[in-house]
Design a protein around this motif. Structure first.
Motif, PDB file in Angstrom:
ATOM      1  N   ARG A 193       3.867  -1.950 -12.483  1.00 53.98           N
ATOM      2  CA  ARG A 193       4.633  -3.123 -11.941  1.00 53.98           C
ATOM      3  C   ARG A 193       5.913  -2.645 -11.567  1.00 53.98           C
ATOM      4  N   ARG A 194       7.125  -3.122 -12.267  1.00 58.97           N
ATOM      5  CA  ARG A 194       8.148  -3.123 -12.492  1.00 58.97           C
ATOM      6  C   ARG A 194       9.269  -1.458 -11.381  1.00 58.97           C
ATOM      7  N   LEU A 195       8.147  -0.705 -12.265  1.00 62.08           N
ATOM      8  CA  LEU A 195       8.530   0.598 -12.211  1.00 62.08           C
ATOM      9  C   LEU A 195       8.232   0.964 -10.628  1.00 62.08           C
ATOM     10  N   VAL A 196       7.794   0.941 -10.090  1.00 61.34           N
ATOM     11  CA  VAL A 196       7.165   0.912  -8.538  1.00 61.34           C
ATOM     12  C   VAL A 196       7.728   0.263  -7.836  1.00 61.34           C
ATOM     13  N   ASP A 197       8.328  -1.115  -8.173  1.00 57.83           N
ATOM     14  CA  ASP A 197       8.755  -1.658  -7.408  1.00 57.83           C
ATOM     15  C   ASP A 197      10.290  -0.659  -7.415  1.00 57.83           C
ATOM     16  N   GLU A 198      10.877  -0.695  -8.940  1.00 54.00           N
ATOM     17  CA  GLU A 198      11.843   0.042  -8.926  1.00 54.00           C
ATOM     18  C   GLU A 198      12.424   1.480  -8.008  1.00 54.00           C
ATOM     19  N   MET A 199      10.939   1.682  -7.662  1.00 50.05           N
ATOM     20  CA  MET A 199      11.815   3.036  -7.614  1.00 50.05           C
ATOM     21  C   MET A 199      11.794   3.224  -6.176  1.00 50.05           C
ATOM     22  N   LYS A 237       0.314  -1.215  -0.612  1.00 49.28           N
ATOM     23  CA  LYS A 237       0.483   0.106  -0.232  1.00 49.28           C
ATOM     24  C   LYS A 237       0.761   1.489   0.413  1.00 49.28           C
ATOM     25  N   LEU A 238       2.025   1.038   0.535  1.00 52.24           N
ATOM     26  CA  LEU A 238       2.467   2.398   0.813  1.00 52.24           C
ATOM     27  C   LEU A 238       3.547   2.539  -0.771  1.00 52.24           C
ATOM     28  N   LYS A 239       3.891   1.371  -1.215  1.00 47.33           N
ATOM     29  CA  LYS A 239       4.623   1.795  -2.552  1.00 47.33           C
ATOM     30  C   LYS A 239       3.704   2.142  -3.552  1.00 47.33           C
ATOM     31  N   GLN A 240       1.851   2.129  -3.043  1.00 45.66           N
ATOM     32  CA  GLN A 240       1.662   2.421  -4.586  1.00 45.66           C
ATOM     33  C   GLN A 240       1.073   3.503  -4.678  1.00 45.66           C
ATOM     34  N   ALA A 241       0.636   4.152  -3.259  1.00 47.73           N
ATOM     35  CA  ALA A 241       0.920   5.316  -2.634  1.00 47.73           C
ATOM     36  C   ALA A 241       1.903   6.712  -2.912  1.00 47.73           C
ATOM     37  N   LYS A 242       3.124   5.738  -2.859  1.00 50.95           N
ATOM     38  CA  LYS A 242       4.384   6.555  -2.851  1.00 50.95           C
ATOM     39  C   LYS A 242       4.410   6.376  -4.136  1.00 50.95           C
ATOM     40  N   TRP A 243       4.758   5.630  -4.969  1.00 46.00           N
ATOM     41  CA  TRP A 243       5.186   5.482  -5.946  1.00 46.00           C
ATOM     42  C   TRP A 243       4.574   5.293  -7.070  1.00 46.00           C
ATOM     43  N   HIS A 244       3.164   4.709  -7.435  1.00 47.45           N
ATOM     44  CA  HIS A 244       2.476   4.666  -8.595  1.00 47.45           C
ATOM     45  C   HIS A 244       1.756   6.112  -9.194  1.00 47.45           C
ATOM     46  N   PRO A 245       1.283   6.990  -8.790  1.00 50.30           N
ATOM     47  CA  PRO A 245       1.708   8.771  -9.170  1.00 50.30           C
ATOM     48  C   PRO A 245       2.754   8.670  -9.501  1.00 50.30           C
ATOM     49  N   ALA A 248       4.531   7.133 -11.670  1.00 51.46           N
ATOM     50  CA  ALA A 248       5.177   6.074 -12.610  1.00 51.46           C
ATOM     51  C   ALA A 248       5.425   6.862 -14.203  1.00 51.46           C
ATOM     52  N   ASP A 249       4.716   7.528 -14.331  1.00 51.68           N
ATOM     53  CA  ASP A 249       4.101   7.422 -15.519  1.00 51.68           C
ATOM     54  C   ASP A 249       5.611   8.661 -16.076  1.00 51.68           C
ATOM     55  N   LEU A 250       6.206   9.925 -15.334  1.00 56.77           N
ATOM     56  CA  LEU A 250       7.243  10.721 -15.515  1.00 56.77           C
ATOM     57  C   LEU A 250       8.393   9.726 -15.586  1.00 56.77           C
ATOM     58  N   TYR A 251       8.261   8.608 -14.083  1.00 57.90           N
ATOM     59  CA  TYR A 251       9.328   7.624 -14.517  1.00 57.90           C
ATOM     60  C   TYR A 251       9.695   6.873 -15.410  1.00 57.90           C
ATOM     61  N   PHE A 252       8.678   6.731 -16.729  1.00 58.27           N
ATOM     62  CA  PHE A 252       8.595   6.333 -17.196  1.00 58.27           C
ATOM     63  C   PHE A 252       8.923   6.345 -18.461  1.00 58.27           C
TER      64      PHE A 252
END
Length: 251
Positions: free
Chosen positions: A218-224, A95-103, A105-109
């Motif tokens: 999912r991969r990018l969220v984990d990586e960040m 839940k932390l990862k999704q809240a912190k990094w999911h938003p 992901a687009d820019l990081y991609f």
């Protein structure tokens, strides 16, 4: 009181714990755990999420009865509350990862896309410059296929696959090869190029641009998350090292 733990006949003082953790190769794992615990302190789960997670864990570990559960708790030296915290912790981390990094992901991609794109290419290498040019012309004129030349003449492991390599990220091959592939169109056959002790011939077979689908996100969220966590561990370790008193010199 400085004495905090008794293990067998050994009393371990609080100041010795960081030293022992480092000696046992557990320091980084310990710090990671502490950082994560602090980060998920305010992450809550619903009663249904908690119940389902605990039930799934018990089924996976074949603890279907209260007797099985209690025997497992005793073997691990855990209470029921500690067991449940252990089970629910990964869910709270997710839940932390999704809240912190999911938003993000687009820019990081976009930032990472060039290194995420993949290619399939053919490679042939030889230390004989004359042979390299002869093979290049044979392939170019259709006298032999790239695969036939690679199997017969290439001196690297790619000879086992007829020179075919990939899919691989554009950053994986040698930088000189990656640069050539990045400006190629599929089917482009490059003239022999000098690379270290080799003369190489390459041809781009397929270009596979990265897509921001669910698996990539999912991969990018984990990586960040992992990058952030490693940075936090380094900060804590550096701070702990600076704050640790220097060992006294013998008189």
């Amino acid at each position: 009181m400085s004495e905090v733990l008794q293990v067998g006949n050994k009393t371990i003082k609080s100041g010795e714990i960081p030293i022992l953790l480092k000696q046992y190769g557990l320091w980084t794992q310990f710090v990671r755990g502490v950082i994560i615990d602090e980060a998920i302190a305010d992450i809550s789960l619903s009663e249904e999420e908690s119940r389902r997670a605990v039930e799934e864990w018990r089924l996976q570990n074949k603890l279907t009865s209260l007797e099985d559960r209690d025997a497992w708790l005793q073997s691990q030296g855990l209470t029921i509350d500690q067991m449940e915290e252990m089970i629910l912790r990964p869910l709270r981390v997710e839940k932390l990862k999704q809240a912190k990094w999911h938003p993000k992901a687009d820019l990081y991609f976009i930032e990472r896309k060039q290194s995420l794109d993949q290619v399939v290419y053919s490679l042939l290498r030889t230390q004989d410059q004359g042979l390299a040019w002869e093979l290049y012309y044979r392939i170019q004129q259709g006298e032999m296929s790239f695969a036939e030349c690679a199997r017969q003449y290439s001196k690297g492991p790619e000879s086992q696959t007829g020179g075919l390599l990939g899919p691989v990220a554009l950053t994986q091959p040698h930088p000189q090869i990656g640069k050539m592939l990045s400006v190629s169109q599929p089917g482009k056959l490059w003239r022999p190029q000098a690379l270290a002790e080799w003369f190489i011939i390459i041809r781009l077979e397929k270009y596979l641009p990265a897509k921001l689908d669910d698996a990539m996100r999912r991969r990018l969220v984990d990586e960040m998350h992992e990058t952030w966590l490693q940075e936090q561990v380094q900060l804590v370790s550096k701070s702990q090292s600076v704050e640790s008193p220097a060992p006294s010199k013998p008189l």
